[in-house]
Design a protein around this motif. Structure first.
Motif, PDB file in Angstrom:
ATOM      1  N   SER A 138       0.840  -1.197   0.000  1.00 17.73           N
ATOM      2  CA  SER A 138       0.000   0.000   0.000  1.00 17.73           C
ATOM      3  C   SER A 138       0.877   1.250   0.000  1.00 17.73           C
ATOM      4  O   SER A 138       1.953   1.270   0.594  1.00 17.73           O
ATOM      5  N   ARG A 139       0.411   2.277  -0.669  1.00 17.72           N
ATOM      6  CA  ARG A 139       1.214   3.490  -0.764  1.00 17.72           C
ATOM      7  C   ARG A 139       1.215   4.229   0.582  1.00 17.72           C
ATOM      8  O   ARG A 139       0.232   4.174   1.334  1.00 17.72           O
ATOM      9  N   PRO A 140       2.308   4.913   0.891  1.00 16.87           N
ATOM     10  CA  PRO A 140       2.404   5.656   2.159  1.00 16.87           C
ATOM     11  C   PRO A 140       1.385   6.797   2.208  1.00 16.87           C
ATOM     12  O   PRO A 140       1.140   7.473   1.210  1.00 16.87           O
ATOM     13  N   THR A 141       0.787   6.995   3.356  1.00 16.02           N
ATOM     14  CA  THR A 141      -0.142   8.107   3.559  1.00 16.02           C
ATOM     15  C   THR A 141       0.194   8.807   4.860  1.00 16.02           C
ATOM     16  O   THR A 141       0.733   8.206   5.788  1.00 16.02           O
ATOM     17  N   GLY A 142      -0.133  10.083   4.924  1.00 12.67           N
ATOM     18  CA  GLY A 142       0.104  10.852   6.136  1.00 12.67           C
ATOM     19  C   GLY A 142       0.696  12.215   5.828  1.00 12.67           C
ATOM     20  O   GLY A 142       0.677  12.681   4.684  1.00 12.67           O
ATOM     21  N   VAL A 143       1.207  12.842   6.848  1.00 12.58           N
ATOM     22  CA  VAL A 143       1.744  14.202   6.735  1.00 12.58           C
ATOM     23  C   VAL A 143       3.252  14.170   6.932  1.00 12.58           C
ATOM     24  O   VAL A 143       3.753  13.572   7.882  1.00 12.58           O
ATOM     25  N   VAL A 144       3.966  14.826   6.043  1.00 14.84           N
ATOM     26  CA  VAL A 144       5.415  14.981   6.149  1.00 14.84           C
ATOM     27  C   VAL A 144       5.714  16.483   6.196  1.00 14.84           C
ATOM     28  O   VAL A 144       5.247  17.236   5.339  1.00 14.84           O
ATOM     29  N   VAL A 145       6.467  16.898   7.183  1.00 16.44           N
ATOM     30  CA  VAL A 145       6.820  18.316   7.320  1.00 16.44           C
ATOM     31  C   VAL A 145       8.327  18.457   7.164  1.00 16.44           C
ATOM     32  O   VAL A 145       9.095  17.772   7.848  1.00 16.44           O
ATOM     33  N   VAL A 146       8.731  19.325   6.260  1.00 15.92           N
ATOM     34  CA  VAL A 146      10.148  19.577   5.986  1.00 15.92           C
ATOM     35  C   VAL A 146      10.476  21.005   6.380  1.00 15.92           C
ATOM     36  O   VAL A 146       9.758  21.939   6.013  1.00 15.92           O
ATOM     37  N   ASN A 147      11.544  21.177   7.124  1.00 19.96           N
ATOM     38  CA  ASN A 147      12.001  22.503   7.523  1.00 19.96           C
ATOM     39  C   ASN A 147      13.012  22.993   6.494  1.00 19.96           C
ATOM     40  O   ASN A 147      14.017  22.328   6.236  1.00 19.96           O
TER      41      ASN A 147
END
Length: 235
Positions: free
Chosen positions: A162-171
């Motif tokens: 399954s493909r990755p899902t969610g929130v990624v935050v980059v500074n």
């Protein structure tokens, strides 16, 4: 296989009634992320200054302690000199050495005070063009100009994965010219699976390709260098 993605700053279709929509969740995540990022950036920007102030305080305290010890030693030497006149020459030499140590301690204390004054001036000084500043109410954050071209591309590790899902935050560190000088993962997908790691890295690389309208003072006349967060919503 290209995975559909949506940046936190892009609105998404509404969900069913009586349930939070994806857009609402994104807005909530964005607000919480921005608040957290602001606090972390303020802490990161002031960490070096706080360390310098702590070191200066410790040096000042040590100088005071050395001066007190030198004064006590001088007083003891004076008492010994009065009690034993036959050892006057040796005691005078010790007294002179103690006097020099006390003078050195006073010079060190003066140096620490001067360093503290300089640090206070740096804190109070108004930021100039190109200075690294924290995002506050007096600073307009950098605005990304090419969000559509910064979409990360992620491939699943297997046909049935399954493909990755969610929130990624980059500074990202945005220069006064709007260029991304550095990008660091601030919040990645949960877990340490190969797909999650690949998704995190893809978001970091995409953030490096962003171009910004740089952060400025409130009046727009002074451009600053800032750390700020960019969020990617993987759906």
């Amino acid at each position: 296989m290209r995975v559909p993605l949506a940046l936190l700053m892009i609105a998404t279709p509404l969900a069913a009634a009586k349930r939070p929509t994806v857009a609402q969740l994104q807005i909530q995540v964005k607000k919480l992320t921005e608040e957290r990022d602001s606090l972390k950036q303020r802490l990161a920007a002031t960490d070096s200054l706080q360390q310098d102030l702590v070191a200066a305080q410790q040096a000042r305290d040590q100088a005071k302690a050395d001066a007190d010890a030198a004064r006590k030693e001088v007083e003891q030497l004076k008492a010994n000199l009065k009690a034993n006149a036959s050892g006057g020459d040796t005691l005078l030499k010790d007294l002179e050495a103690a006097r020099k140590e006390a003078e050195a301690s006073r010079e060190e204390l003066a140096k620490v005070k001067a360093e503290n004054a300089e640090l206070r001036q740096q804190v109070a000084a108004a930021p100039r063009e190109g200075d690294l500043v924290m995002l506050t109410r007096d600073v307009q954050p950098a605005r990304p100009l090419n969000l559509n071209r910064a979409t990360p591309h992620i491939k699943a590790s297997g046909f049935f994965a399954s493909r990755p899902t969610g929130v990624v935050v980059v500074n990202v560190l945005v220069s006064e010219k709007g260029e991304v000088l550095d990008a660091r993962l601030l919040q990645g997908l949960p877990g340490d699976s190969p797909d999650a790691k690949a998704a995190n890295e893809a978001c970091v690389q995409s953030a490096k390709n962003l171009v910004f309208d740089p952060a400025t003072s409130k009046d727009g006349n002074t451009r600053f260098k800032v750390w700020q967060g960019v969020g990617f919503y993987l759906d």
